[in-house]
Design an enzyme around this catalytic site. Structure first.
Site, short mmCIF file in Angstrom:
data_model
loop_
_atom_site.label_atom_id
_atom_site.label_comp_id
_atom_site.label_asym_id
_atom_site.label_seq_id
_atom_site.Cartn_x
_atom_site.Cartn_y
_atom_site.Cartn_z
CG ASP A 198 -1.93 1.11 1.55
OD1 ASP A 198 -1.70 2.07 0.58
OD2 ASP A 198 -2.77 1.09 2.65
CE LYS B 22 -1.88 6.89 -3.48
NZ LYS B 22 -2.16 5.94 -2.28
CD GLU C 51 -5.17 3.46 -2.37
OE1 GLU C 51 -5.86 4.14 -2.11
OE2 GLU C 51 -4.02 3.85 -2.79
#
Ligand code: ADP
Ligand code: MG
Length: 621
Positions: free
Chosen positions: A9, A71, A170
């Protein structure tokens, strides 16, 4: 040495990694028992790069040299980032390919390189802990990530020396972690309330396959906002009671931020807590009890906003709350009892909360990695087929700058679409296929993903060639485009280089080449690109001008001619921004002409969408 696969993740604020061990899926901890690697990098004066907790501690002392929230930059150009950049103290610049780089201590790094450093740290920790090599991984991304962002994430994995088995969403990972893919068919809502972002996704499960029906959310709504609400209350009281403006003192402000977050977290378990702030010299000593009820008053507007996103996601998917079968909570903020209560009320059912909401995405990615690696063969676990959707429409540029969509937004991937086009000029032997992504009507308002030329079409009158363009998106969300002229069988050997992503070779080159050297070449390269573009535009303009002359006033014509002269001058020079400006100006001026021309074409004959000519099109054999 044996090797294993992991799920990673790669978060905006925290990254973590999980694997499927003998005891089942679990998060990998380091020797100190830490699960998270904060997604922060700090560059020291003597050339060292600190990653994770050490880096985060330097954020206040060394704001320009400490990089966080990478990100948010992945696969983006400066134009996409105006809003984001207001929140970061480090220096971001644009490269010639509309990719951003972060400049720190006189070196420029792409977001891919920076993310790769974080991934490498995650991987190194896992290798040290598990005692095996980690070469393969599944990496998660938000469901709304577009092709360029997914490609950038994949490239980051590769730069970190990982074979990226798959990029998965996700929310899909979270649903897999709960084993929902092995249940009866149904609808799953994933409510992900993290530190800085809120993401709501609606997934549809059918025959063990997840499809993302819709996504909604707010890229600037998270636990940080709750901390800020608490800080606001405290700052006001400190000002009235002690006459101190906390906002003017960065170290006090940071201390208050930490205190606010700690109090918030405490109130998830306790019904009251103390919020305190002391200055190091003891001149300020502020204390105040705060109850869970008080916190909940502050939470109301933030939670309302999150529920609006839920409503939006349902509307987009044309669903009612009563049709939802499962609700999965993800993100640290969902630990707050009030948040859980409101979500439960909203959907009318108990959400899944058994797994740690901060681990659940990595756990699901690990399960998926395990299934894909083949390590699961023999066990009951089969490959889970994952279906995602395209977040934006995909298509090509057609005559006059109109955007022609082939794959509509929210299409399930893998996806395939075909459309037929023709030529604009008699005897045209080349066509330019310009691939774009977006929802706007004009190509120029959409994002350019790449372009290629189909060459060697036998000369035919305009409108006769039948050019079939096929778009294919594979399971990883990577796009391939093919063009075939059906009368002659000419096919383009297509390589779509997403301008925001990178090809394999480029990734390797990037590793070898010093960024400083590339920088020098950049201006030159940009000039070359501009000359090519400029020439096409000038040619097209001259031709268009001839076509629509009757409809333009002499003054309009003169204006266009003047800017052609200006552009030629700028293209002969060496200043890319001057050339770009001249080109933009000519483009702007010719917009109405292009429209006029489209109308003229419509009036004329020719059915079908025309592809523009490129280069020496008509003359090439
Ligand atoms: P992201 O995915 O955005 O990196 P996370 O899912 O890790 O974020 O969530 C981080 C947020 O969760 C932070 O704002 C943190 O303060 C908050 N948080 C963590 N634990 C708790 C808790 N027990 N109660 C309330 N908030 C919490
Ligand atoms: Mg998260």
């Amino acid at each position: 040495m044996a090797d294993t696969v992991v799920g990673i993740d790669l978060g905006t604020t925290l990254s973590l990694c999980a694997w499927v061990g003998p005891r089942g899926p679990e998060v990998v901890r380091d020797e100190a028992g830490r699960r998270f690697v904060p997604s922060v990098l700090s560059f020291t004066a003597d050339g060292e790069v600190l990653i994770g907790d050490e880096a985060r501690r330097r954020a206040i002392a060394e704001p320009e040299n400490t990089i966080f929230s990478i990100k948010r930059l992945m696969g983006k150009g400066l134009a996409d980032l105006e809003h984001e950049l207001r929140f970061v103290p480090y220096h971001v610049e644009e490269t010639d390919r509309k990719l951003v780089r972060v400049r720190v201590r006189d070196r420029a790094y792409t977001p891919q390189e920076l993310s790769a450093m974080i991934l490498r740290e995650v991987r190194d920790r896992a290798e040290a802990r598990l005692g095996v090599e980690v070469t393969r991984a599944v990496i998660t991304v938000p469901a709304y990530f577009d092709d360029a962002q997914r490609q950038a994430t994949r490239d980051a994995g590769r730069l970190a020396g990982l074979d990226v088995l798959r990029i998965i969403n996700e929310p899909t990972a979270a649903a897999i972690a709960y084993g929902l893919d092995r249940q009866h068919d149904g609808l799953v809502v994933v409510y992900d309330f993290g530190g800085g972002t809120l993401d709501v996704s609606i997934l549809k499960l059918r025959d063990g396959v997840f499809q993302v029906l819709s996504t909604s959310g707010d890229t600037y709504l998270g636990g940080d906002d709750i901390d800020r609400s608490i800080m606001d209350v405290a700052a006001r009281e400190i000002a009235t009671r002690h006459g101190v403006d906390v906002r003017r003192d960065p170290s006090l402000l940071q201390a208050l931020r930490d205190a606010a977050e700690a109090t918030k977290i405490e109130l998830s378990d306790a019904s009251s807590a103390e919020l305190g702030l002391r200055s190091s010299d003891g001149s300020l000593d502020y204390r105040r009890p705060i109850t869970r009820e008080e916190l909940e008053t502050l939470l109301v507007p933030l939670v309302e906003r999150s529920l609006r996103a839920c409503r939006q996601a349902l509307t987009d998917a044309k669903l009612e709350t009563t049709q939802v079968n499962d609700v999965v909570l993800v993100g640290g903020t969902t630990r707050i009892p009030y948040v859980r209560r409101r979500v439960k009320e909203f959907f009318g059912r108990d959400p899944h909360v058994d797994l740690d909401p901060e681990e659940v995405v990595a756990l699901g990615a690990a399960v998926q990695a395990h299934a894909l690696s083949g390590d699961a063969s023999g066990s009951a676990m089969q490959e889970i087929l994952l279906l995602d959707v395209t977040p934006l429409s995909l298509g090509i540029d057609t005559m006059g700058g109109a955007f022609s969509k082939l794959i509509m937004r929210n299409s399930t991937i893998p996806a395939r679409a075909t459309d037929e086009f023709t030529t604009w000029v008699d005897g045209q032997t080349n066509v330019d296929i310009h691939i774009l992504q977006g929802e706007r009507e004009l190509s120029k308002d959409n994002r350019s993903l790449g372009r290629f030329t189909l060459r060697g079409i036998p000369p035919m009158p305009a409108g006769i060639p039948r050019i079939e363009v096929t778009f294919l998106i594979d399971q990883n969300g990577i796009l391939k485009v093919q063009a075939l002229e059906k009368r002659s069988g000419r096919e383009a050997s297509v390589e779509v280089v997403p301008s925001h992503g990178l090809t394999n070779e480029e990734v390797e080159r990037m590793l070898l080449e010093s960024v400083e050297k590339a920088e020098e070449d950049m201006t030159a390269r940009r000039m070359i690109d501009l000359r090519t573009d400029g020439e096409v535009v000038i040619r097209a303009t001259e031709k268009s001008l001839a076509n629509v002359r009757a409809r333009l006033s002499p003054a309009q014509q003169a204006e266009v001619r003047d800017s052609i002269v200006a552009l030629r001058g700028a293209l002969a020079g060496s200043d890319p921004s001057a050339a770009q400006a001249a080109l933009d100006r000519l483009n702007l001026l010719t917009m109405p002409i292009a429209e006029m021309q489209m109308n003229a074409v419509a009036e004329h004959v020719l059915r079908g969408k025309k592809l523009s000519e490129i280069g020496r099109g008509g003359e090439e054999k």
